[in-house]
Design an enzyme around this catalytic site. Structure first.
Site, mmCIF file in Angstrom:
data_model
loop_
_atom_site.group_PDB
_atom_site.id
_atom_site.type_symbol
_atom_site.label_atom_id
_atom_site.label_comp_id
_atom_site.label_asym_id
_atom_site.label_seq_id
_atom_site.Cartn_x
_atom_site.Cartn_y
_atom_site.Cartn_z
ATOM 1 C CG HIS A 1 -14.327 2.895 -11.350
ATOM 2 N ND1 HIS A 1 -15.099 2.929 -10.198
ATOM 3 C CD2 HIS A 1 -13.216 2.179 -11.037
ATOM 4 C CE1 HIS A 1 -14.471 2.276 -9.227
ATOM 5 N NE2 HIS A 1 -13.337 1.818 -9.701
ATOM 6 C CG HIS B 1 -14.026 -2.953 -3.704
ATOM 7 N ND1 HIS B 1 -14.709 -3.145 -4.879
ATOM 8 C CD2 HIS B 1 -13.018 -2.091 -3.992
ATOM 9 C CE1 HIS B 1 -14.127 -2.441 -5.845
ATOM 10 N NE2 HIS B 1 -13.118 -1.784 -5.336
ATOM 11 C CG ASN C 1 -2.078 -0.925 1.148
ATOM 12 O OD1 ASN C 1 -2.371 -1.471 0.092
ATOM 13 N ND2 ASN C 1 -2.758 -1.119 2.263
ATOM 14 N NE ARG D 1 -10.588 -0.076 1.773
ATOM 15 C CZ ARG D 1 -10.707 -0.095 0.444
ATOM 16 N NH1 ARG D 1 -11.589 -0.868 -0.133
ATOM 17 N NH2 ARG D 1 -9.952 0.692 -0.314
ATOM 18 N NE ARG E 1 -7.916 -1.821 -10.310
ATOM 19 C CZ ARG E 1 -6.865 -1.026 -10.529
ATOM 20 N NH1 ARG E 1 -5.826 -1.496 -11.186
ATOM 21 N NH2 ARG E 1 -6.850 0.221 -10.082
#
Length: 690
Positions: free
Chosen positions: A444, A596, A53, A568, A384
């Site tokens: 997206h 997510h 990260n 989050r 992705r």
């Protein structure tokens, strides 16, 4: 001098800094490594996640801010900081955290691996003569042939150092001239494992230590006076002028080649490195002192993910076998797999991964669509996915069976660009109609549409989700997806695809919230409606950064609206501040799975409206991306989502509460109170349903 407050914004003092908020999120990840309630290898995994990260944070966020500083950008952040001030703030917040990260490994987990698990991650000094001989043979047979020592002198300029690679700066002395020289030896972790296992099956030695203690073979006749590990992080943010690119794919391929040579944004050096060696590296790499981080102990702890491969179930979370959604289980008629089309026709279906299997739901729909002779076309957005995934194979099979297949590929999905280019070309070669979206916008949204002939009519089946079409991440990311054939929602999805692939200037949709066209205004309208009724809002997302949405939430709080936010990661809103946000509460859930999903709940005077989709409340999601958020119309599904939100709000094991100063406080069960961990409770629920 303070900047004037923009219309629709709150004053700078009412916002938390975005970058520091992200650092606080990564701190919560680190706390999972420190938490003794987690199994040992899981704690090691969280150390690795913290590192990766942080690498991405420097490659993108810090790189962008440094670029702003260097080019003289004077724009202030919503909290009123210049780029220079932000960089100082970032370093101030990171230094103690980086030290704690390495202390956790060196002082806590490394000893516990040996004492409790018999796994010895050994330093060279701890090895027996026999073990050193074993590594010497390994060096000669496996390492020596691939190493390339690079001299640094007037005839040999300082070599290019690739981003995130480990290198040894070697000091060699000439016994004849008594001169000292520098040489660089790259640690080849790209082709060899970072950790060398010894024959005893329990001892592992870092690759750089094997090299450092066998350097004499590379510098015959010279004296090895020192070898010091260092690592650089480079700017990896792509700058693509889409409006000037005739071929977007070619433009991105060119930028990917440039990424390797981005400027250095961070230099990590081992704590034993002499100051004069650090100064030499600093000069050659053109970095400032504040860009240098001194590392106590082993460098690049991201490689610790290696140990998750070990067959030690006693040191990991119990394995999670993902069940099939109850409505998609095989029946007496269909003993192998349910008819997904029939299930959707019966009633809308809400999926929650990884508590519902992705493979037997979304992927099963795609595979059935590919083979069903009544299916005419498939359209999908891909942000992705793994290049060898069953998703890609299903699309290719559909084309081979004569169906019309169109895929909108987002080539600009950060750090997946190269992978996306590879499978985009593979899809094109198979005959799939591949488009790359709209200049200036990232695609997206997570949408899939299947057109099927049923009798004399065509019916559209759609999936609208919060997560990527990736079977691998669907096992570790929590995401939601709606499967429906409702004509209104299906019609809106078709309109979105026409906007993405053609010249449609669609500005309105019947039901979907779509950015950058309608989502911001509709979200504001939904909040305004709660303001009018002094209602209630619950929203779950990855990040809350957009200053206008935050200002609107402050307005709602002052008007009497009760607001619970489950965020989050980054949150720039200050909760619980008297007169500003008294009625706003913020928690973050961090645990086994990566939260997510995005859910938006509005009480609407007792007639709740609930939405799910791909968008966070970030400026980029609302203004610079194509995002899709769908209403959930089925009353049972709305109730399920409200129950999910309530479960998270009651969490006392994985939840962290944010205060008005930007500090997070971990929740613990009160005396006599049962532990309520969101992920564990949802797994238990899924097992019961199975």
């Amino acid at each position: 001098m303070t900047a004037p407050v923009q219309a629709g914004f709150a004053p700078p003092e009412d916002y938390l800094n975005r970058e520091v908020s992200w650092i606080r999120f990564n701190e919560r990840v680190l706390q999972e490594a420190l938490d003794e309630r987690n199994p040992l290898l899981e704690r090691l995994k969280f150390l690795a996640i913290f590192e990766t990260n942080l690498d991405e944070f420097f490659m993108v966020r810090v790189a962008v801010i440094r670029r702003q500083m260097v080019t003289g950008v004077s724009a202030l952040t919503p909290d009123g900081l210049t780029p220079t001030q932000q960089l100082h703030l970032i370093r101030e917040a990171l230094q103690p955290l980086v030290a704690e990260h390495h202390r956790c490994f060196e002082a806590i987990l490394r000893p516990q691996l040996l004492q409790k698990a018999g796994i010895h991650l050994a330093a060279y000094s701890e090895l027996s003569p026999e073990q050193r001989q074993e590594l010497h043979l390994y060096f000669q047979e496996q390492l020596y042939p691939v190493l390339t020592p690079l001299a640094i002198d007037p005839g040999h300029p300082f070599p290019y150092i690739s981003g995130l690679s480990l290198s040894l700066m070697v000091i060699v002395g000439d016994p004849e001239t008594q001169e000292k020289s520098f040489a660089r030896v790259k640690v080849p972790t790209g082709v060899l494992s970072r950790f060398v296992p010894l024959a005893d099956g329990t001892t592992y030695v870092p690759l750089e230590e094997v090299i450092a203690h066998n350097l004499q073979a590379l510098f015959v006749g010279m004296e090895i006076q020192g070898a010091y590990l260092f690592r650089v992080t480079r700017d990896a943010d792509l700058e693509i002028q889409e409006d000037e690119a005739d071929d977007l794919l070619a433009a991105i391929e060119q930028e990917l080649r440039k990424r390797r040579f981005g400027s250095v944004v961070r230099l990590e050096v081992s704590a034993d490195t002499p100051e004069w060696v650090v100064e030499f590296l600093q000069e050659q790499l053109e970095v400032e002192t504040q860009q240098i981080y001194v590392i106590e102990g082993m460098m690049n702890l991201g490689d610790l993910m290696y140990f998750m491969r070990l067959d030690r179930p006693d040191l990991k979370d119990p394995p999670w076998v993902i069940p099939t959604h109850p409505r998609l289980r095989p029946t007496q008629v269909n003993t192998e797999v349910a008819d997904v089309f029939a299930v959707i026709r019966e009633k809308d279906l809400l999926l929650h991964h990884p508590y519902d299997s992705f493979n037997t739901s979304v992927l099963a729909l795609m595979q059935q669509a590919a083979r069903d002779p009544h299916v005419l076309s498939i359209k999908q957005t891909l942000y992705r996915t793994s290049g060898d995934s069953e998703v890609v194979q299903a699309l290719i099979e559909a084309v081979e069976r004569g169906k019309q297949v169109a895929v909108v590929v987002e080539l600009k999905a950060r750090f997946d660009e190269e992978n996306n280019i590879w499978w985009a070309k593979k899809l094109e070669e198979a005959g799939v109609h591949v488009t790359y979206g709209i200049p200036g916008l990232k695609i997206h949204s997570k949408i899939l549409a299947v057109v099927r002939r049923e009798g004399n009519q065509l019916r559209r089946y759609v999936h609208i989700g919060t997560g990527n079409y990736n079977p691998k991440t669907a096992k570790i990311y929590t995401d939601l997806g709606l499967l429906t054939c409702h004509p209104v929602l299906a019609g809106d999805v078709s309109d979105v695809f026409n906007y993405l692939t053609g010249y449609s200037r669609q500005k309105r949709f019947q039901a979907l919230l779509v950015s950058p066209m309608t989502m911001r205004s509709q979200m504001n309208a939904l909040i305004d409606r709660e303001i009018q009724s002094q209602g209630r809002i619950i929203a779950k997302m990855n990040s809350l950064v957009d200053p206008q949405i935050i200002a609107k939430l402050y307005e709602a709080s002052r008007a009497g609206v009760e607001i619970d936010l489950i965020v989050r990661g980054m949150c720039c809103l200050k909760p619980g501040v008297k007169g500003l946000s008294d009625r706003i509460r913020v928690i973050s859930i961090v645990g086994r799975f990566l939260e997510h999903s995005r859910i938006f709940y509005f009480e609407n005077q007792g007639q709740p409206e609930v939405y799910i989709g791909s968008a966070d409340w970030m400026t980029r999601n609302l203004d610079r991306r194509v995002e899709v958020v769908t209403p959930i119309w089925d009353g049972d599904l709305r109730q399920d989502l409200k129950g999910l939100l309530d479960l998270m709000l009651a969490d006392n094991r994985q939840a962290w509460e944010l205060d008005g100063q930007g500090i997070y406080h971990r929740r613990y069960p009160k005396p006599g109170e049962p532990e309520r961990a969101t992920h564990e409770l949802l797994m238990q629920q899924a097992r019961r349903h199975a």
